[in-house]
Design a protein around this motif. Structure first.
Motif, PDB file in Angstrom:
ATOM      1  N   ASN A   1       0.594  -1.399   0.131  1.00  8.23           N
ATOM      2  CA  ASN A   1      -0.042  -0.273   0.015  1.00  8.23           C
ATOM      3  C   ASN A   1       0.457   1.413  -0.102  1.00  8.23           C
TER       4      ASN A   1
ATOM      5  N   SER B   1       2.847  -6.270  -3.271  1.00  8.37           N
ATOM      6  CA  SER B   1       1.568  -6.222  -2.508  1.00  8.37           C
ATOM      7  C   SER B   1       0.895  -8.093  -1.896  1.00  8.37           C
TER       8      SER B   1
ATOM      9  N   ALA C   1      -5.679  -5.907  -5.852  1.00 13.61           N
ATOM     10  CA  ALA C   1      -4.329  -4.751  -5.827  1.00 13.61           C
ATOM     11  C   ALA C   1      -3.945  -3.975  -7.435  1.00 13.61           C
TER      12      ALA C   1
ATOM     13  N   THR D   1      -4.305  -1.326  -9.318  1.00 16.93           N
ATOM     14  CA  THR D   1      -3.822  -0.725  -9.402  1.00 16.93           C
ATOM     15  C   THR D   1      -3.177  -0.328 -10.739  1.00 16.93           C
TER      16      THR D   1
ATOM     17  N   ALA E   1      -3.576   7.065   4.722  1.00 20.32           N
ATOM     18  CA  ALA E   1      -4.809   6.657   4.153  1.00 20.32           C
ATOM     19  C   ALA E   1      -3.963   4.881   3.652  1.00 20.32           C
ATOM     20  N   ALA E   2      -2.945   5.081   3.777  1.00 21.14           N
ATOM     21  CA  ALA E   2      -2.139   3.524   3.049  1.00 21.14           C
ATOM     22  C   ALA E   2      -2.080   2.424   4.680  1.00 21.14           C
TER      23      ALA E   2
ATOM     24  N   ARG F   1      -4.960   2.876   7.343  1.00 23.15           N
ATOM     25  CA  ARG F   1      -5.719   2.189   7.056  1.00 23.15           C
ATOM     26  C   ARG F   1      -6.260   0.985   6.023  1.00 23.15           C
ATOM     27  N   SER F   2      -6.149   0.979   5.042  1.00 26.98           N
ATOM     28  CA  SER F   2      -6.336   0.001   4.614  1.00 26.98           C
ATOM     29  C   SER F   2      -5.640  -0.903   4.359  1.00 26.98           C
ATOM     30  N   SER F   3      -4.367  -1.177   5.159  1.00 29.47           N
ATOM     31  CA  SER F   3      -3.978  -2.200   5.425  1.00 29.47           C
ATOM     32  C   SER F   3      -4.944  -2.946   6.526  1.00 29.47           C
TER      33      SER F   3
ATOM     34  N   VAL G   1      -7.582  -2.685   7.160  1.00 29.15           N
ATOM     35  CA  VAL G   1      -9.037  -2.668   6.685  1.00 29.15           C
ATOM     36  C   VAL G   1      -8.387  -4.835   5.871  1.00 29.15           C
ATOM     37  N   THR G   2      -7.473  -5.066   5.164  1.00 31.55           N
ATOM     38  CA  THR G   2      -7.490  -5.644   4.715  1.00 31.55           C
ATOM     39  C   THR G   2      -6.839  -6.701   5.747  1.00 31.55           C
TER      40      THR G   2
END
Length: 432
Positions: free
Chosen positions: A73, A114, A119, A123, A273-274, A276-278, A280-281
């Motif tokens: 991310n 990744s 992803a 991307t 942002a990176a 937070r995304s990590s 969640v995943t």
């Protein structure tokens, strides 16, 4: 009601819940909990739920999951993944079909960051589709190559698919990572060959891109050097034994954060942002793993693995016949189910059969993960196809499926090669 009948009803119910798009983890929680309750009592079901949740949440080996996800991310938000594509584009973009080939190489590079096929497809779709559209590439080729190239994310290490397989089968994550390198390179080469063949037969599908001089090529390659160094250090460190996969994940994540901070491409907002995304995943993966450790005992209590093993022995298909039948089942299931759900559902049933046959579990892991990749672009579900569709909204879904089919057959050819030559998967792990 016999345990086998309870297990069969539970699996049918689980498939039904997945087909109506109930989240994988919640569907497995419900079926596994109720199934154990019926077969072994409420106290056993609640006790297993609490104990497995704590055991998995406190397993230090699972730190590899959020760290590798974070590495990918951060590489995405800082533009490192884009620079991989730019380097490939500057090198081969001027030949016929070169942009499509550069996209395949970019997908392979991003996959090494990744470990996620979704992803990778998302991307590279955002990055490459606009460029190929600008140079009048066929929408079938451009969307097909992004959807297929994204599948490299589940095979080229670090791969989330290998991590899940390793945890469910108690195999070495490091050896599975090493086992995926040569098959990943083979698949990438097969995709490049497919692009070349398509553009040779139908030149209008992939027109030549603009030529670049040596200065531009050097600048593009120089931009990709930092992330190539990160990949070399993490994967090379695992291979040489300098550090474990968990340590490699920490080093890789730390390096991309340091590179992003010193280059000025990573600020607090993008890092948040990176991260937070990590989170969640990672939460999604952890829920699936906890649910897997609930449904696996249910399947064991139902005696379904023994029944399936007895049935396959009765068929008397032999070593390769039984192995091919199991992979064929994965191919069919891949048309309807998400890859991680298939691993969780099928490994408790098939692994006893595989071990009885004397199949190397590392080799089987590579075969299964490659088969799962094929499911990512197989109709009618084809998750990667729908990911690309979300980016290329003006391209009909049927055209994207038609575009990925040549790459699907390339994957089938690679699967046959890996079946025939197991050492392609086992040589690097044996040298660790």
């Amino acid at each position: 009601m016999s345990p086998v009948l309870v297990g069969t009803v539970g699996l049918v119910l689980l498939l039904g819940l997945l087909l109506v798009r109930i989240p994988v983890a919640f569907a497995m929680f419900a079926v596994g909990f109720v199934g154990i309750w019926i077969l072994n009592g409420l106290q056993a079901a609640t006790g297993l739920l609490s104990s497995e949740t704590f055991a998995l949440a406190s397993d230090s080996e699972l730190i590899v999951v959020p760290l590798f996800i974070l590495m990918g991310n951060v590489a995405s938000v800082t533009g490192m993944s884009r620079r991989l594509y730019d380097a490939a584009y500057a090198t081969i973009g001027q030949i016929r079909g070169g942009l499509a080939s550069a996209t395949v190489i970019g997908c392979g590079g991003f996959a090494a960051l990744s470990g996620s096929s979704v992803a990778s497809a998302l991307t590279m779709g955002r990055t490459a589709l606009a460029e190929m559209d600008r140079f009048d590439y066929s929408p079938r080729l451009s969307t097909g190559v992004v959807a297929a190239g994204g599948t490299l994310g589940i095979l080229i290490p670090p791969s989330t698919g290998f991590v899940i397989y390793a945890i469910l089968t108690e195999q070495s994550i490091g050896r599975l990572f090493m086992a995926g390198i040569l098959p990943g390179i083979l698949l990438l080469a097969a995709f490049l060959l497919t692009v070349t063949i398509l553009c040779s037969i139908w030149p209008e599908m992939g027109p030549k891109g603009p030529a670049t001089d040596m200065k531009e090529k050097g600048r593009a390659f120089l931009g990709a050097v930092p992330i190539l160094v990160v990949v070399f250090i993490t994967i090379g460190g695992i291979y040489t034994g300098y550090f474990s996969p968990t340590e490699a994940a920490g080093i890789g994540a730390g390096l991309v954060i340091i590179i992003g901070a010193f280059s000025g491409t990573l600020d607090l907002r993008s890092f948040w942002a990176a991260a937070r995304s990590s989170i969640v995943t990672t939460a999604s993966v952890m829920l699936i793993l906890i649910a897997a450790h609930l449904i696996n005992p249910f399947i064991a209590l139902s005696h379904l693995p023994a029944e399936v093993s007895e049935m396959l022995v009765t068929l008397d298909l032999g070593f390769y016949g039984t192995l091919i039948l199991i992979l064929a089942i994965y191919l069919v299931l891949g048309c309807f189910l998400e890859g991680l759900a298939m691993l969780v559902l099928t490994l408790p049933i098939f692994m006893p059969v595989i071990m009885d046959l004397g199949v190397n579990p590392i080799w089987f892991g590579v075969l299964v993960v490659l088969t799962l990749e094929m499911g990512l672009i197989s109709p009618p579900v084809g998750i990667n196809v729908f990911i690309v569709k979300s980016v290329a909204k003006d391209v009909p879904l049927i055209d994207i499926f038609r575009g990925v089919m040549p790459f699907w057959f390339a994957m089938l050819a690679c699967l046959i090669i890996l079946l025939a030559v197991p050492q392609l998967s086992l040589w690097l792990p044996s040298m660790m």
